[in-house]
Design a protein around this motif. Sequence first.
Motif, PDB file in Angstrom:
ATOM      1  N   ASP B  72      33.857  44.460  45.454  1.00 27.65           N
ATOM      2  CA  ASP B  72      35.313  44.267  45.482  1.00 27.65           C
ATOM      3  C   ASP B  72      35.655  42.819  45.856  1.00 27.65           C
ATOM      4  O   ASP B  72      36.558  42.216  45.280  1.00 27.65           O
ATOM      5  N   LEU B  76      37.571  39.917  43.554  1.00 25.20           N
ATOM      6  CA  LEU B  76      38.736  39.193  44.066  1.00 25.20           C
ATOM      7  C   LEU B  76      38.495  37.682  44.042  1.00 25.20           C
ATOM      8  O   LEU B  76      39.355  36.896  43.630  1.00 25.20           O
ATOM      9  N   LEU B 347      41.126  32.180  48.672  1.00 23.47           N
ATOM     10  CA  LEU B 347      41.998  33.337  48.435  1.00 23.47           C
ATOM     11  C   LEU B 347      43.465  33.108  48.798  1.00 23.47           C
ATOM     12  O   LEU B 347      44.290  34.011  48.615  1.00 23.47           O
ATOM     13  N   GLU B 367      42.345  44.276  42.045  1.00 18.97           N
ATOM     14  CA  GLU B 367      41.556  43.485  42.995  1.00 18.97           C
ATOM     15  C   GLU B 367      42.261  43.397  44.347  1.00 18.97           C
ATOM     16  O   GLU B 367      41.609  43.408  45.394  1.00 18.97           O
ATOM     17  N   ILE B 368      43.589  43.286  44.309  1.00 20.74           N
ATOM     18  CA  ILE B 368      44.376  43.223  45.542  1.00 20.74           C
ATOM     19  C   ILE B 368      44.531  44.614  46.161  1.00 20.74           C
ATOM     20  O   ILE B 368      44.454  44.784  47.389  1.00 20.74           O
ATOM     21  N   CYS B 371      42.277  45.672  48.709  1.00 19.58           N
ATOM     22  CA  CYS B 371      42.380  45.024  50.026  1.00 19.58           C
ATOM     23  C   CYS B 371      43.423  45.694  50.915  1.00 19.58           C
ATOM     24  O   CYS B 371      43.713  45.195  52.016  1.00 19.58           O
TER      25      CYS B 371
END
Lengths: 383, 383
Positions: B72, B76, B347, B367-368, B371
């Motif tokens: 992951d 990102l 990032l 991708e976000i 998080c």
Amino acid sequence: MVPSGDPPAAQRAARGDVVVLGGGLVGAACAWRLTQRGHRVALVDPDPGGGSSRAAAGMLAPVNELRTGEDDLLALCLLAAAGFADFAAAVTSTSGLPTGYRECGTLAVALDAGDRARLSQIRSAQQSLGLEVEGLTGRECRVLEPLLDPGVCGGSLIRHDHQVDPRELFSALWTAGQRAGVEHVPQLGEVLVQDGCATGVRLADGTVRRADLVVLATGAAAGQGRVRPVKGQILRLRMPKGEHVLQRTVRGLVRDREVYLVPRENGELVVGATSEDRGFDERVTAGAVYELLRDAQALVPAVTELELVETMARCRPGSPDNLPLIGFGEVEGLLLATGHHRNGVLLAAVTAEAVATLASGGTPSPEIAACSPKRFQKAAEGE
Amino acid sequence: MVPSGDPPAAQRAARGDVVVLGGGLVGAACAWRLTQRGHRVALVDPDPGGGSSRAAAGMLAPVNELRTGEDDLLALCLLAAAGFADFAAAVTSTSGLPTGYRECGTLAVALDAGDRARLSQIRSAQQSLGLEVEGLTGRECRVLEPLLDPGVCGGSLIRHDHQVDPRELFSALWTAGQRAGVEHVPQLGEVLVQDGCATGVRLADGTVRRADLVVLATGAAAGQGRVRPVKGQILRLRMPKGEHVLQRTVRGLVRDREVYLVPRENGELVVGATSEDRGFDERVTAGAVYELLRDAQALVPAVTELELVETMARCRPGSPDNLPLIGFGEVEGLLLATGHHRNGVLLAAVTAEAVATLASGGTPSPEIAACSPKRFQKAAEGE
């Protein structure tokens, strides 16, 4: 900061105007002493106390700094060490400020067998000159300083090599000078010579300060064909409150390299120093910091955990024979007070005393007479 | 510096007031983007850019920072790297200032046979994920970087891991934010929570800034039970003009320890960094400086002669899985933007983009979404 008023009238011109060029420990001490003796004194320096005085570790070490064959320097340093406590007390008494003078003695230690052999030779030489030095086993060293590395295999205890904090001493000396009436001229300057005679100092702004006498105390910048810059790099670490890793100055031979650690009561631990002949250069280099930390950690592993607070490089004023240049040289009216090399802090007071004596036409002690800049003149003539 | 005027009227309140707490690269990027999207934004930080953003080396290194099992994070970081040139260009275009973005690639090298074996394993893992990495012999490494130590025995060339200068980037980003109308509140603050909902920020002076939304971008200080400080110590050296010892970022394995050297066009050479789990601690230690210099010199002996300009320690915000925390968590009205660990510089832009999207009710990219701070909530519930 230029004081707005003139010095007290009683001190004016009785003995003539002096300009001291260079405001490190030596220059500040000279200015103070000269003012006390009745001279009107201006001290010219754009950054007083910012040169090698700021870097210095403050070891007062006639015994440990002794090199074979330097008898004149030893005599001078012993004289200075004997009077240092009184000097520090006088500075504190006038300024109301501490100097960090500390009678803690010095422990010299050896890390490997080769270092021990060399330290033993050094000790024999010291003892043959009547100096007080005791040989210790590695175990005895660790009794005195428990955080020394288990590999430390021998040492010398020098009970009378003490320390002072050069930054505190400078602040106190500066205040003493200001109170006595020294005028600070915050500029660069150069000696003004007319018809072979120093008549004052030309300041960076183009103006001239006339003087009956100029004292040259610019350290490594003095030049004069005799003084060379000897670069020293030095570190300042911080010990945790109440957990001082060392009680006294420790000097080490670490696989034939020298390093010293000077612990202050305020928690500062000074680690130094390189000695590099590479011209005027105040850059701190990666390699020097690396080697100082490596050797300090080899002696005292707990150094690893200490905070690294400051790195600094300054140039000592080296002379051809390691003796300072104190006295009149080839230029009339110009009194030299430079070339103190590794002993500037220790010798600041005796230098200032001698400068004040010479300024009023007096005769200095034999220890100071040996420092006359004219010694090189004779050597050059004899070539 | 608090700007005296309000942001342009057109931007006011259209989308609600936001307070961004924390003005490092992430916070500054969020504030800028939110302002561009029509929010009225106040950024609360007593020392913007003074935290880990100031220490960071600025490597944009999705490939080199990859650790096994962090798919992951890789996704990102690749997304962020792909968009970084455009982001840097946009910041420069708005601010008129450079960012130091430099497409120089990265050379990873190995010093001994064990290091070479480990580097080869890492390369295989990278290649198995489809990443572009070339294996090189020691000689091929020295053709690219002639000042590498003769002992360097192998390497990997990662052509797409670039660099930016975090200090230049921050200055440019800050200027861009100010021009867009971000208000700077130069104080410490803490999130004000009422009835489980963030309603603003309480400032150090006791006053409260109300907001419709609070963005928490205080890095390692974010806490929230999930973010821990990971101390990094880092050095800045200076290369002589016109004599750059390296052309590109070099990362080394030195007898199983990691070190990196990031050369800038302005002559700065960044050497880093430690990674220490010891709580919040910004002290530079003798041991860390020693080890960084030792390993850097082992890779590039010419480092010895370079000037050591700065030592610094700051704390990265580490998270349990090394993925950042971006999104809403347990407190309504509180958007987290922290936990970026070793990838905060890389990032910052995608984080700001995501925060702006979430602030206006949008759905972030997968991708976000990975998080989301809620991932830990689920994990805790599953215990």
